[in-house]
Design a protein around this motif. Structure first.
Motif, mmCIF file in Angstrom:
data_model
loop_
_atom_site.group_PDB
_atom_site.id
_atom_site.type_symbol
_atom_site.label_atom_id
_atom_site.label_comp_id
_atom_site.label_asym_id
_atom_site.label_seq_id
_atom_site.Cartn_x
_atom_site.Cartn_y
_atom_site.Cartn_z
ATOM 1 N N LYS B 105 0.689 -1.250 0.058
ATOM 2 C CA LYS B 105 0.057 0.052 0.017
ATOM 3 C C LYS B 105 0.847 1.297 0.039
ATOM 4 O O LYS B 105 1.864 1.341 0.904
ATOM 5 N N VAL B 106 0.834 2.179 -0.870
ATOM 6 C CA VAL B 106 1.323 3.598 -0.908
ATOM 7 C C VAL B 106 0.555 4.586 -0.830
ATOM 8 O O VAL B 106 -0.931 4.343 -1.293
ATOM 9 N N PRO B 112 -5.041 5.849 -0.686
ATOM 10 C CA PRO B 112 -4.298 4.975 -0.761
ATOM 11 C C PRO B 112 -4.146 4.069 -2.262
ATOM 12 O O PRO B 112 -5.261 4.162 -2.935
ATOM 13 N N LEU B 113 -3.211 3.942 -2.766
ATOM 14 C CA LEU B 113 -2.928 3.064 -3.834
ATOM 15 C C LEU B 113 -2.158 1.623 -3.658
ATOM 16 O O LEU B 113 -1.545 1.649 -2.620
ATOM 17 N N ASP B 140 2.943 2.927 2.902
ATOM 18 C CA ASP B 140 2.188 3.100 3.835
ATOM 19 C C ASP B 140 1.846 2.029 4.913
ATOM 20 O O ASP B 140 1.422 0.850 4.163
ATOM 21 N N PRO B 141 2.026 1.850 6.015
ATOM 22 C CA PRO B 141 2.557 2.803 6.976
ATOM 23 C C PRO B 141 4.089 3.285 6.774
ATOM 24 O O PRO B 141 4.797 2.326 6.288
ATOM 25 N N PRO B 142 4.378 4.502 6.992
ATOM 26 C CA PRO B 142 5.852 4.859 6.371
ATOM 27 C C PRO B 142 6.915 3.928 7.353
ATOM 28 O O PRO B 142 6.790 3.906 8.524
ATOM 29 N N MET B 190 -3.973 2.201 -12.632
ATOM 30 C CA MET B 190 -3.382 3.692 -12.523
ATOM 31 C C MET B 190 -2.288 3.798 -13.508
ATOM 32 O O MET B 190 -2.021 5.003 -13.676
ATOM 33 N N GLY B 191 -1.685 2.948 -13.985
ATOM 34 C CA GLY B 191 -0.523 2.792 -14.533
ATOM 35 C C GLY B 191 0.722 3.005 -13.673
ATOM 36 O O GLY B 191 0.245 2.806 -12.528
#
Lengths: 250, 266
Positions: B105-106, B112-113, B140-142, B190-191
């Motif tokens: 997850k980013v 989030p993506l 995410d989480p960083p 999303m590419g």
């Protein structure tokens, strides 16, 4: 002039046949598609149709009356399978159809097993229009968190539970009418496929039943038959033209 | 009339063209990290009733089945195949491959993506980011890796730690989560190797790597694209041939109309 109409009827029916060939070839890549076979039948002669004579009278009236489109048969023979390695792809090895239901609760049958899950875990057909049913006619819903697999005899196993995929067959394959979206509607009652005959393969898809060679042959035949019929129209036209000019000059 | 033939064949050609687009994109991404191949699914269009079942024809015959003509085909969906790609060993400590179903997850400005491309890097603030052409997407989480770190270690269960020159043991930096979806096919592409959750993908389930159904983290490896060149080329050939066959039908329909147009003599 009667012959001209008969030839026109012949030409007309060939162009109709081409529509069936066009649809078959357009669905060369459609999973579970079954090809249409239009059947033609000789029509009674005009006099017989109007009740002035009876069939088989061997009189001058009984000279044949052109051609009509009798009905459209569907070739339900089994097509080849393709290995896709996709968990939600199913192919029926043998007889029967998957039971699917649209949002209005109407039930349909399909051989195309390229299913997919929706956001709620319901097993759906690819266009999201129909839900896939189990053998009691309920929607198949899978738990999003747990893995699931096909354990043979058409049963999906998840967390120890077994969900039998709904498989049905009509009393006669002639009861089935195509409605598009890869589905058939049964005009007669359907029965469940007996347990011994339930054989569903996961990760495979049934290919389209269309053979390109057969369709191309039919297409050549059709265009030539159309040409022959139109040639006959022209011959008859020439004949009538010659007749008229002879009458006028005499 | 054969005008219908032309349109029916055209629907077939159009659908096959879409399939060709999908194959082209698969082939273009043959070397893209963690790329998942797509497939075009076909279905037949609706049927036009020439004669309803049970209707009487000119000879007084009653047919049990009606006469219906199909109007062609269309692409019902493009479905992503999430089968695991091959493991490419890179020995880069920030290359993490997922063995299993999960996604990283980013964070982005739009929420989030999710991604499976595990070619991570460290940005100027010491945060672990996903390497992308446009932007470093923060995990995410960083997870922060300080300046004095000499090495990064990820356990298969997602525990990230680093080593320093003045400590003999590893210092924990954070825990990595993975996300799974009931229907990954419903994710929006999303590419840049990124996916966005939709209503159709279902609820996102987060858990540590190593939990059932999530997958393990493999450090020093990248997941290769799952495109199979042979399969794609076979699909390419059959698609092209099927397209040709449909174009032949257009020609046949055209020929019939031409013959009909030349029927009248003067």
């Amino acid at each position: 002039m009667y012959g001209m109409y008969l030839s026109a009827e012949g030409a007309n029916i060939q162009s109709k046949r081409l529509e069936f060939i066009a649809n078959n070839l357009a669905n060369l890549e459609t999973p579970g598609f079954k090809r249409d076979i239009p059947t033609f039948q000789a029509r009674y002669a005009e006099a017989i149709q109007q009740g002035q004579d009876y069939p088989g009278s061997q009189s001058i009236n009984d000279t044949g009356g052109g051609v009509k489109l009798m009905n459209v048969d569907i070739d339900f023979s089994k097509s080849t399978f393709r290995d896709t390695n996709v968990d939600t792809d199913f192919a029926i090895n043998g007889e029967g159809f998957f039971r699917v239901k649209d949002s209005e609760g109407q039930e349909f049958l399909t051989r195309a097993g390229d299913f997919d899950l929706d956001g709620a875990g319901n097993l759906m057909t690819q266009d999201g229009k129909y839900s896939v049913l189990d053998n009691t006619g309920k929607k198949i819903t899978l738990d999003p968190l747990l893995p699931w697999t096909m354990i043979g005899a058409g049963n999906i196993e998840q967390d120890g539970d077994q969900i039998p995929l709904g498989l049905a067959q009509p009393q006669s394959l002639g009861d089935l009418v195509k409605v598009g979206n890869n589905t058939f509607r049964s005009l007669g009652p359907t029965t469940a496929v007996p347990n011994a005959k339930r054989d569903i393969r996961q990760g495979y898809l049934e290919q389209s039943g269309v053979s390109s060679i057969r369709e191309m042959n039919a297409m050549i035949e059709t265009t030539r038959a159309f040409e022959a019929n139109t040639q006959l129209i022209q011959h008859q036209d020439t004949m009538v033209g010659a007749l008229i000019s002879r009458v006028l000059t005499s | 009339m054969s005008v219908q033939t032309l349109y029916t064949a055209a629907t077939g050609m159009e659908a096959l063209e879409t399939k060709l687009d999908v194959i082209a994109n698969n082939m273009a991404n043959i070397n893209t990290t963690a790329f998942k191949k797509d497939r075009a699914n076909f279905e037949d269009l609706f049927y036009r009733q020439y004669r309803l079942p049970g209707a009487e024809d000119a000879d007084g015959g009653i047919t049990s089945t009606g006469i219906e003509v199909g109007l062609g085909s269309r692409v019902s969906s493009t479905q992503t195949n999430y089968v695991q790609g091959a493991m490419q060993v890179t020995n880069n400590p920030l290359d993490w491959a997922i063995e299993g179903r999960g996604f990283f997850k980013v964070n982005s400005i739009n929420g989030p993506l999710y991604t499976r491309s595990g070619n991570f890097g460290v940005d100027a603030n010491g945060q672990i980011v996903m390497g992308s052409a446009t932007q470093g997407w923060i995990l995410d989480p960083p997870i922060n890796i300080p300046d004095n770190a000499t090495g990064v270690v990820v356990a298969t269960d997602g525990q990230v730690s680093y080593s320093t020159s003045d400590s003999t043991s590893l210092i924990p930096a954070g825990q990595l989560f993975l996300t799974t979806f009931i229907n990954p096919d419903g994710l929006l592409k999303m590419g840049d190797g990124l996916y966005q959750a939709t209503d159709s993908s279902g609820i996102a389930t987060e858990a540590n790597p190593g939990q059932p159904g999530m997958g393990n983290i493999r450090q020093g490896a990248l997941e290769a694209s799952n495109v199979e060149p042979v399969q794609e080329l076979i699909d390419l050939i059959t698609t092209q041939r099927a397209f040709e066959l449909n174009s032949q039908v257009v020609q046949a329909g055209d020929q019939i109309m031409q013959v009909a147009a030349n029927l009248r003599r003067f």
